[in-house]
Design a protein around this motif. Structure first.
Motif, short mmCIF file in Angstrom:
data_model
loop_
_atom_site.label_atom_id
_atom_site.label_comp_id
_atom_site.label_asym_id
_atom_site.label_seq_id
_atom_site.Cartn_x
_atom_site.Cartn_y
_atom_site.Cartn_z
N VAL A 167 0.84 -1.20 0.00
CA VAL A 167 0.00 0.00 0.00
C VAL A 167 0.87 1.25 0.00
CG1 VAL A 167 -1.58 1.38 1.41
CG2 VAL A 167 -2.07 -1.03 0.99
N CYS A 168 1.91 1.26 0.83
CA CYS A 168 2.84 2.41 0.85
C CYS A 168 3.51 2.58 -0.51
CB CYS A 168 3.89 2.22 1.93
SG CYS A 168 3.25 2.35 3.62
N SER A 169 3.92 1.46 -1.11
CA SER A 169 4.53 1.53 -2.43
C SER A 169 3.57 2.11 -3.45
CB SER A 169 4.99 0.13 -2.87
OG SER A 169 5.52 0.15 -4.18
N GLY A 170 2.32 1.65 -3.43
CA GLY A 170 1.33 2.14 -4.39
C GLY A 170 1.00 3.60 -4.22
N LEU A 171 0.84 4.06 -2.97
CA LEU A 171 0.53 5.47 -2.72
C LEU A 171 1.68 6.37 -3.20
CD1 LEU A 171 -1.03 5.24 0.85
CD2 LEU A 171 -2.23 5.87 -1.25
N TYR A 172 2.91 5.96 -2.93
CA TYR A 172 4.07 6.76 -3.36
C TYR A 172 4.15 6.76 -4.89
CZ TYR A 172 8.83 8.65 -3.20
OH TYR A 172 9.94 9.44 -3.34
N VAL B 155 -1.41 -2.29 -4.10
CA VAL B 155 -0.53 -1.42 -4.90
C VAL B 155 -1.33 -0.47 -5.78
CG1 VAL B 155 1.22 -1.39 -6.72
CG2 VAL B 155 1.37 -3.08 -4.90
N PHE B 156 -2.24 -1.01 -6.56
CA PHE B 156 -2.94 -0.20 -7.55
C PHE B 156 -4.37 0.17 -7.16
CE2 PHE B 156 0.08 -2.45 -10.57
CZ PHE B 156 0.92 -1.36 -10.68
N GLY B 157 -4.96 -0.55 -6.20
CA GLY B 157 -6.29 -0.21 -5.74
C GLY B 157 -6.25 0.87 -4.67
N VAL B 158 -5.77 0.49 -3.48
CA VAL B 158 -5.59 1.49 -2.42
C VAL B 158 -4.57 2.53 -2.86
CG1 VAL B 158 -5.01 1.85 0.00
CG2 VAL B 158 -6.16 -0.27 -0.69
N GLY B 159 -3.52 2.08 -3.55
CA GLY B 159 -2.48 3.00 -4.00
C GLY B 159 -2.98 4.05 -4.96
N ILE C 85 5.15 8.91 3.43
CA ILE C 85 4.73 7.59 2.95
C ILE C 85 5.94 6.67 2.81
CG2 ILE C 85 3.72 6.35 0.99
CD1 ILE C 85 1.94 8.82 0.54
N GLY C 86 7.05 7.22 2.31
CA GLY C 86 8.27 6.43 2.22
C GLY C 86 8.74 5.96 3.58
N LEU C 87 8.66 6.82 4.58
CA LEU C 87 9.06 6.44 5.95
C LEU C 87 8.15 5.34 6.49
CD1 LEU C 87 10.68 6.82 8.54
CD2 LEU C 87 9.12 8.70 9.15
#
Length: 415
Positions: free
Chosen positions: A236-241, A370-374, A400-402
């Motif tokens: 999720v963090c990866s997708g948001l970033y 990754v792609f839904g929530v992200g 988000i990266g942290l």
């Protein structure tokens, strides 16, 4: 790699390149729509439109993962390619932001089945799994770079509707080629259920497959009762970033003093779009490095450093933008590598922490995250650019990266 490994890698690299060709051409269209008088939409509105389309790209991954476990991956990949071609054909005749929204929704639904089907195909059918993940990721980055580059170059001679129509052709040709591949989708999973590449006992792959609602619920409970819950937070963090930094990046780069539009041959060139495409091409290096690392160390040991680097790059992005062209190019190059090195790492982490029989379901949840929530990263970016400024956006991205680094550290402790 044996013959079946090579056939599967050829199939998934084709599909992966096509999916990301279309995915990352969309921000180029967004930058055109923002400047078009025919679309009276600000960044916040287009951010929501992009989020809905990209959100379905992620939300559809979950049923796509279930289908990968039951009907097989090859069929889904062919359907994905044909569906993407149809959605861009509709986009080419869009006359309003609402038709654009429908076209992007259809694209998201069609593209959503690719990742769970392609990645489960690698994890169950390929014996040299780490190398296959690396090649798969590299092909994705080729599509990620060629999509926006092709769209940018075509915009020199066509309007955006013409560009969308031309872009339907690669997916149609890809579907024809995909039909020709003959693959054994479960060659790397032994009859008794033990993975043949040295992985843990995973249970019988067919017996564990999800084919009903009770099995879906039971499989989901098994996944989230273990380390997968931490992996879900990581993705999720990866997708948001990822979505937060890329959705409006061509527009952001175009506002930098060193990347202002220039007149050439009677046409206005947008250097920011070319830098954006080049940054995504450099991401091939990140995909390759991340894939090779999965063969040598546990992904949970590397992920905290990768996310930490993403946080630092976000903090440095705006201050360096005013220094000059070379610092901006260098920063974009490092960001391109860092942004994509995490993907093969979390893909391999999923394979390490999930049973073979529900691998499609596992990757379905992964790309739901990754792609839904992200996809909410696009709405976040559009809102912050409309009601705050680019500096606030990159501070939020650093946070988000942290968060991703902390979740990765927790996964490492559990491992």
């Amino acid at each position: 790699m044996n013959r079946n490994d090579r056939a599967i890698v050829a199939l998934v690299t084709l599909g992966h390149a096509m999916v990301h060709t279309y995915e990352l051409s969309i921000p180029i269209f967004v930058s055109v729509w923002l400047a078009s008088p025919a679309f009276s939409a600000d960044a916040a509105t287009l951010g929501v439109v992009a989020t809905v389309g990209y959100g379905l790209f992620g939300l559809g991954a979950l049923p796509g993962g279930v289908l990968a476990d039951t009907v097989g991956s090859k069929r889904l990949i062919v359907g994905c390619l044909l569906g993407m071609a149809g959605s861009f054909a509709l986009l080419s005749v869009a006359s309003s932001v609402w038709v654009v929204a429908v076209a992007l929704c259809l694209w998201g639904i069609a593209a959503s089945v690719y990742h769970p089907s392609g990645l489960s195909l690698i994890s169950r059918g390929v014996e040299a799994r780490g190398s296959a993940f690396a090649y798969h990721g590299m092909a994705g980055n080729v599509g990620i770079a060629l999509g926006p580059l092709a769209a940018t170059l075509l915009l020199l001679v066509l309007d955006w509707r013409g560009v969308a129509l031309v872009l339907t052709l690669p997916a149609v040709l890809g579907a024809v080629l995909a039909l020709r591949f003959d693959v054994d989708e479960r060659a790397a999973v032994a009859d008794g259920g033990t993975e043949t590449d040295g992985g843990e006992e995973a249970g019988d792959s067919k017996a564990d497959a999800v084919s009903s609602w009770p099995e879906f619920v039971a499989g989901s409970k098994r996944l989230f009762a273990g380390g997968f819950v931490v992996i879900f937070a990581i993705v999720v963090c990866s997708g948001l970033y990822y979505r937060g930094v890329l959705t409006f990046l061509p527009e952001i780069l175009g506002d930098f003093p060193s990347l202002q539009p220039v007149e050439f041959g009677g046409r206005s060139l947008e250097p920011g779009r070319y830098v954006y495409a080049g940054m995504l091409m450099v991401g091939v290096v990140g995909q390759y490095v991340g894939g090779r690392l999965t063969d040598r160390v546990q992904p949970s040991r590397v992920l905290p450093f990768a996310f930490g680097l993403l946080g630092l790059l976000a903090l440095a992005f705006v201050p360096l933008s005013s220094v000059g062209l070379l610092p901006v190019l260098a920063l974009c190059g490092v960001l391109g590598v860092a942004l994509f090195v995490v993907q093969p790492l979390y893909q391999a982490a999923v394979a390490e922490h999930t049973p073979a029989g529900t691998r499609g379901l596992s990757y379905g949840y992964t790309y739901l995250g990754v792609f839904g929530v992200g996809a909410l990263g696009g709405t976040l970016a559009g809102g912050l650019l409309t009601y705050a400024d680019v500096g606030v956006l990159f501070v939020v991205l650093a946070g988000i990266g942290l968060a991703g680094a902390l979740a990765s550290f927790v996964l490492g402790r559990r491992a």
